[in-house]
Design a protein around this motif. Structure first.
Motif, PDB file in Angstrom:
ATOM      1  N   GLU A 166       0.910  -1.260   0.048  1.00  0.00           N
ATOM      2  CA  GLU A 166       0.017   0.008  -0.055  1.00  0.00           C
ATOM      3  C   GLU A 166       0.922   1.146  -0.150  1.00  0.00           C
ATOM      4  OE1 GLU A 166      -3.365   0.029   2.500  1.00  0.00           O
ATOM      5  OE2 GLU A 166      -3.911  -2.200   2.150  1.00  0.00           O
ATOM      6  N   VAL A 167       2.012   1.304  -0.769  1.00  0.00           N
ATOM      7  CA  VAL A 167       2.484   2.685  -1.126  1.00  0.00           C
ATOM      8  C   VAL A 167       2.495   2.936  -2.524  1.00  0.00           C
ATOM      9  CG1 VAL A 167       4.281   2.082   0.744  1.00  0.00           C
ATOM     10  CG2 VAL A 167       4.767   1.281  -1.807  1.00  0.00           C
ATOM     11  N   ALA A 168       2.910   4.115  -2.962  1.00  0.00           N
ATOM     12  CA  ALA A 168       2.681   4.771  -4.265  1.00  0.00           C
ATOM     13  C   ALA A 168       3.783   3.920  -5.317  1.00  0.00           C
ATOM     14  CB  ALA A 168       2.640   6.339  -4.239  1.00  0.00           C
ATOM     15  N   LEU A 169       2.952   3.334  -6.167  1.00  0.00           N
ATOM     16  CA  LEU A 169       3.754   2.768  -7.288  1.00  0.00           C
ATOM     17  C   LEU A 169       4.448   3.864  -8.290  1.00  0.00           C
ATOM     18  CD1 LEU A 169       1.437  -0.039  -8.290  1.00  0.00           C
ATOM     19  CD2 LEU A 169       3.479  -0.271  -7.156  1.00  0.00           C
ATOM     20  N   SER A 170       3.705   5.002  -8.279  1.00  0.00           N
ATOM     21  CA  SER A 170       4.425   6.075  -9.085  1.00  0.00           C
ATOM     22  C   SER A 170       5.560   6.430  -8.628  1.00  0.00           C
ATOM     23  CB  SER A 170       3.504   7.313  -9.181  1.00  0.00           C
ATOM     24  OG  SER A 170       3.228   7.859  -7.716  1.00  0.00           O
ATOM     25  N   GLU A 171       6.040   6.123  -7.421  1.00  0.00           N
ATOM     26  CA  GLU A 171       7.498   6.584  -7.201  1.00  0.00           C
ATOM     27  C   GLU A 171       8.558   5.511  -7.287  1.00  0.00           C
ATOM     28  OE1 GLU A 171       7.141   7.234  -2.802  1.00  0.00           O
ATOM     29  OE2 GLU A 171       5.387   8.733  -3.051  1.00  0.00           O
ATOM     30  N   GLY A 172       8.093   4.371  -8.012  1.00  0.00           N
ATOM     31  CA  GLY A 172       9.092   3.322  -8.443  1.00  0.00           C
ATOM     32  C   GLY A 172       9.644   3.591  -9.810  1.00  0.00           C
ATOM     33  N   GLU A 173      10.394   2.655 -10.166  1.00  0.00           N
ATOM     34  CA  GLU A 173      10.901   2.718 -11.543  1.00  0.00           C
ATOM     35  C   GLU A 173      10.334   1.856 -12.619  1.00  0.00           C
ATOM     36  OE1 GLU A 173      14.034   3.931 -12.153  1.00  0.00           O
ATOM     37  OE2 GLU A 173      13.860   4.843 -10.235  1.00  0.00           O
ATOM     38  N   VAL A 174      10.314   2.418 -13.850  1.00  0.00           N
ATOM     39  CA  VAL A 174       9.630   1.996 -14.941  1.00  0.00           C
ATOM     40  C   VAL A 174      10.470   1.479 -15.843  1.00  0.00           C
ATOM     41  CG1 VAL A 174       7.854   2.449 -16.776  1.00  0.00           C
ATOM     42  CG2 VAL A 174       7.808   3.674 -14.543  1.00  0.00           C
ATOM     43  N   TYR A 175      10.494  -0.034 -16.130  1.00  0.00           N
ATOM     44  CA  TYR A 175      11.453  -0.532 -17.099  1.00  0.00           C
ATOM     45  C   TYR A 175      10.579  -1.819 -17.596  1.00  0.00           C
ATOM     46  CZ  TYR A 175      12.566  -3.115 -13.121  1.00  0.00           C
ATOM     47  OH  TYR A 175      12.588  -3.979 -11.868  1.00  0.00           O
ATOM     48  N   ASP A 176      10.822  -2.211 -18.931  1.00  0.00           N
ATOM     49  CA  ASP A 176      10.149  -3.557 -19.594  1.00  0.00           C
ATOM     50  C   ASP A 176       8.594  -3.646 -19.361  1.00  0.00           C
ATOM     51  OD1 ASP A 176      12.722  -4.358 -20.150  1.00  0.00           O
ATOM     52  OD2 ASP A 176      13.112  -5.623 -18.454  1.00  0.00           O
ATOM     53  N   ASN A 177       8.066  -2.453 -19.446  1.00  0.00           N
ATOM     54  CA  ASN A 177       6.858  -2.623 -19.307  1.00  0.00           C
ATOM     55  C   ASN A 177       6.078  -2.962 -17.987  1.00  0.00           C
ATOM     56  OD1 ASN A 177       5.731  -1.424 -21.941  1.00  0.00           O
ATOM     57  ND2 ASN A 177       6.228  -3.342 -22.942  1.00  0.00           N
ATOM     58  N   THR A 178       6.917  -2.640 -17.008  1.00  0.00           N
ATOM     59  CA  THR A 178       6.600  -2.903 -15.788  1.00  0.00           C
ATOM     60  C   THR A 178       6.653  -1.642 -14.915  1.00  0.00           C
ATOM     61  OG1 THR A 178       8.564  -3.613 -14.757  1.00  0.00           O
ATOM     62  CG2 THR A 178       6.889  -5.400 -15.719  1.00  0.00           C
ATOM     63  N   ILE A 179       6.057  -1.427 -13.647  1.00  0.00           N
ATOM     64  CA  ILE A 179       6.377  -0.376 -12.698  1.00  0.00           C
ATOM     65  C   ILE A 179       6.820  -1.375 -11.414  1.00  0.00           C
ATOM     66  CG2 ILE A 179       4.122  -0.075 -11.847  1.00  0.00           C
ATOM     67  CD1 ILE A 179       4.769   2.735 -11.765  1.00  0.00           C
ATOM     68  N   GLU A 180       8.012  -0.784 -10.817  1.00  0.00           N
ATOM     69  CA  GLU A 180       8.478  -1.508  -9.628  1.00  0.00           C
ATOM     70  C   GLU A 180       7.954  -0.609  -8.310  1.00  0.00           C
ATOM     71  OE1 GLU A 180      12.630  -3.414  -7.922  1.00  0.00           O
ATOM     72  OE2 GLU A 180      12.586  -1.596  -9.326  1.00  0.00           O
TER      73      GLU A 180
END
Length: 104
Positions: A47-61
């Protein structure tokens, strides 16, 4: 289907995510190459913001525990997350980005 203007296309990073809110729903709008995606901006595990993660290979971390979510389906691609996050329809009109909260 009701679309809501969420940002200008120029507000999105060239490769990455922008956090927006629609009717009290947190949404991550993500640009990868020429494609745009939208998904609930809350990791189904921590339950943390995904928008703060890295985006790569059509995924969000997720930055907290490293779970990745497929931008097209919302499904986790690795643990610890096991539940998908909702994905939403996105469209561009002129220079603006619109999202519908109806799950895609």
């Amino acid at each position: 289907m009701s679309f809501v203007k969420v940002c200008a296309l120029a507000d999105l990073p060239a490769e990455g995510a922008l956090a927006v809110e629609i009717e009290d729903t947190p949404v991550a709008v993500v640009r990868v190459g020429g494609d745009l995606y939208a998904l609930r901006d809350v990791c189904s595990h921590a339950e943390v913001a995904l928008s703060e993660g890295e985006v790569y290979d059509n995924t969000i971390e997720c930055w907290l525990h490293g779970s990745c979510f497929d931008l097209r389906t919302g499904k986790p691609t690795n643990p610890p997350a096991t539940q998908p996050v909702p994905t939403y329809r996105v469209k561009i009109e002129g220079d603006d980005v619109y999202v519908s909260l109806k799950e895609s």
